[in-house]
Design an enzyme around this catalytic site. Structure first.
Site, PDB file in Angstrom:
ATOM      1  N   LYS A 131       0.839  -1.201   0.000  1.00  0.00           N
ATOM      2  CA  LYS A 131       0.000   0.000   0.000  1.00  0.00           C
ATOM      3  C   LYS A 131       0.872   1.248   0.000  1.00  0.00           C
ATOM      4  CE  LYS A 131      -3.862   1.949   2.742  1.00  0.00           C
ATOM      5  NZ  LYS A 131      -4.685   1.715   3.956  1.00  0.00           N
ATOM      6  N   SER A 148      -9.926  -0.874   7.009  1.00  0.00           N
ATOM      7  CA  SER A 148      -9.199  -0.693   5.754  1.00  0.00           C
ATOM      8  C   SER A 148      -8.640  -1.991   5.197  1.00  0.00           C
ATOM      9  CB  SER A 148      -8.063   0.314   5.935  1.00  0.00           C
ATOM     10  OG  SER A 148      -8.576   1.584   6.265  1.00  0.00           O
ATOM     11  N   SER A 160      -9.446   1.899   3.325  1.00  0.00           N
ATOM     12  CA  SER A 160      -8.664   2.644   2.351  1.00  0.00           C
ATOM     13  C   SER A 160      -7.685   1.793   1.535  1.00  0.00           C
ATOM     14  CB  SER A 160      -7.860   3.728   3.076  1.00  0.00           C
ATOM     15  OG  SER A 160      -6.947   3.131   4.011  1.00  0.00           O
TER      16      SER A 160
END
Length: 617
Positions: free
Chosen positions: A130, A229, A205
């Site tokens: 990420k 997330s 996210s």
């Protein structure tokens, strides 16, 4: 005047040579257009990386069925096929940055393997990370346009541990701007689309990692979670998402949220998640939260799965999204609840006792009153002060002071930033940490954790289960900048985030043709037992399927050899590879078609050459 025979022969020879040159050029052009490197990779390996994951890929590498170079190339080919465009439609848009040296690193790791040197359990395995996890060889944008070239000077500890174990960091994945929203839209990369249904929210996210691993763009991926997330995204992408106990793995060099964050895998299986945790877990002097990690971590989370069982386990079951005091599920959630109830039946069939737990308003008012604040709302700019990095040129000078990065600079340098994101970060611009607010958030978390402790004690629980997300996904808006926080209800993320307990989300089926996950919450540093429960649930009722949008590139539809299973909720047997938009009408893969064309041209050249030699004689 008649032309002599030798002249005719010379003229014919020149014509034939010209034809050979044309055919040779054509063959070279075709190979260049179709990219000869992936074609050679396909030709050399019969092992398909689609749905392979970490454990199976590690075994294939060890057995010599595939090389790291071949694996990297296959993943790069899948990224090329599915990330930016799929046919004439938008692709997943999951990848922000690719490692331009991935094939070179893979070649070096192959050489090491051939010489008998194995760095660790991830030797030669491509992973994705990420884009809020610092990487010294690729920018870390935090999902922000102004930070597109923000280059940390050191890897995050998690990345260091991946590399030490032999992993190849294939690239960085898209995320919600500064990890703020339950949707994955960023000013640096736009919206990430869900491979199971691009018209529906992928959640956030860590949506870029979720989309990428669901589509087999790498063997496994790292996400971070403040609230849902990892787990919410995994539920929406038919993955296993694991958020470890806070303090089991290091957050040094990751994100900028000082409260409740954890880093963890989004994986194709529980085994894959456990294997990654073996690499990530442990004390890190750079992260004081991990001071007890070494004393609590397992010798091997992966090996422990084989001896695990659900027999005798007591598991509570609740439908209580955080803020449950005012949550009223509508009929649109019926399919989700039916699917998770089926999973509860599987737990019981494996020997667990499941206790349904009602939580009334008085419980919520006592342990999570509506006026409680659980977040630190200011002081996040400190991340840029304490992180060694090469800043984007001219960024710090956009607003005062000229020698520091502020959110004012970031907003001014990000014209694509959505207005809600702008409002949120500007509330933190040049603001020191609100110590009173921070203390209040810590105290609110302690109070909620006490309530959860009480549930575990009074019901004698080993775990607490719930639908990962109790509401169906929101529809994607035409404007990719519009955020869905006000529309995406049903997350249970506070149960883990506000207590620091580990949580795992496991695929348990489909409702209205969309993936559903069941989460289980464990005890602090009880990650071994929790992963064991998840493994037994997964093995008893596997529901992992390849998205129809992103089938195998190596094989014809229906023959990918993935872990597909029949899904009763859809009323049909869903093929794991789906409708392959990149296969030819003859059923051949693109690589096979290209190689066939090249072979035909090569054969033509050989035949013409032989004919020329014969005429000369």
């Amino acid at each position: 005047m008649n032309t002599s025979t030798p002249s005719r022969h010379r003229r014919a020879t020149r014509h034939i040579r010209a034809v050979i040159q044309i055919l040779s050029t054509a063959m070279l052009g075709i190979l260049l257009l179709l990219n000869i490197t992936p074609l050679l990779a396909y030709a050399q390996s019969e092992t398909d990386v689609t749905e392979l994951g970490v454990v199976k890929l590690a075994n294939a590498l060890e057995e010599g069925k595939i090389t790291s170079v071949e694996a990297v190339q296959e993943y790069l080919d899948r990224i090329k096929a599915y990330d930016k465009k799929i046919g004439d439609k938008p692709g997943l848009n999951a990848i922000v940055t690719l490692n331009q040296h991935a094939l070179e690193e893979a070649a070096e790791l192959d050489k090491e393997r051939a010489s008998g040197h194995i760095r660790g359990p991830l030797h030669g395995i491509p992973v994705l990370v990420k884009d809020n996890i610092n990487t010294a060889d690729m920018p870390t944008s935090q999902g922000n346009q102004a930070l597109a070239t923000y280059q940390p000077k050191q890897d995050a500890t998690a990345v260091q541990r991946l590399k030490y174990a032999g992993a190849i960091v294939l690239g960085k994945t898209n995320m919600a701007e500064f990890a703020m929203f339950w949707d994955t839209v960023s000013s640096v990369n736009g919206r990430t689309y869900n491979p199971y249904d691009p018209t529906k929210n992928i959640n956030g996210s860590s949506g870029g990692t979720g989309a990428a691993i669901a589509a087999s763009l790498a063997a496994i991926g790292l996400g971070t979670e403040s609230c849902g997330s990892i787990t919410d995204v995994s539920s929406f992408t038919n993955l296993v998402g694991f958020r470890p106990t806070v303090g089991l793995g290091s957050m040094a060099g990751v994100d900028y949220n000082p409260l409740g964050d954890a880093i963890g895998p989004l994986a194709l299986s529980v085994e894959d998640a456990a294997m990654l945790l073996d690499v990530l877990a442990g004390t890190d002097p750079k992260d004081p939260w991990t001071s007890e990690a070494d004393s609590h971590k397992s010798d091997s989370y992966l090996a422990s799965l084989k001896g695990s069982t659900l027999k005798g386990a007591r598991i509570g079951y609740v439908i209580a999204p955080f803020g449950g005091y005012d949550y009223s599920p509508g009929p649109e959630s019926d399919g989700i609840f039916s699917t998770t109830e089926d999973a509860i039946s599987v737990l019981e069939a494996q020997g667990a006792t499941v206790v349904k737990i009602p939580l009334n308003r008085s419980w919520w008012n006592k342990y999570a009153p509506q006026n409680a604040s659980f977040w630190a709302t200011t002081g996040h700019e400190n991340f840029f002060v304490r992180t060694e990095a090469t800043w984007p040129k001219g960024l710090a000078e956009l607003t005062e002071p000229k020698d520091a990065i502020n959110f004012g600079d970031i907003v001014k340098g990000s014209p694509k930033m959505e207005k809600t994101a702008v409002e949120w970060v500007m509330g933190d611009d040049k603001q020191p940490r609100d110590e009173a607010g921070f203390t209040a958030a810590v105290n609110a978390r302690h109070t909620f954790a006490q309530g959860v402790d009480e549930l575990f004690t009074s019901y004698k629980l080993d775990a607490l289960a719930y639908p990962t997300v109790a509401a169906p996904p929101a529809k994607v808006h035409e404007n990719p900048g519009e955020l869905l926080d006000s529309e995406q209800f049903g997350t249970h993320c506070g149960w883990a985030n506000f207590t620091g307990r580990p949580v795992v989300s496991v695929p348990v089926g489909f409702a209205d043709h969309f993936p559903v996950g069941l989460s289980m919450l464990g005890s602090q540093f009880g990650d071994v037992k929790l992963l064991g429960f998840a493994y037994n649930l997964e093995q008893a009722a596997p529901h992992r399927k390849t998205p129809e949008l992103t089938p195998s590139l190596l094989h014809t539809a229906g023959s990918t050899g993935t872990t597909a299973s029949s899904d009763p909720s859809t009323g049909s047997d869903e093929a794991s590879s789906g409708n392959a938009p990149f296969t030819s009408s003859s059923g051949m893969s693109p690589s096979a078609v290209a190689l066939s064309l090249a072979a035909v041209l090569a054969a033509a050249i050989v035949l013409i050459s032989l004919f020329v030699r014969r005429r000369k004689k």
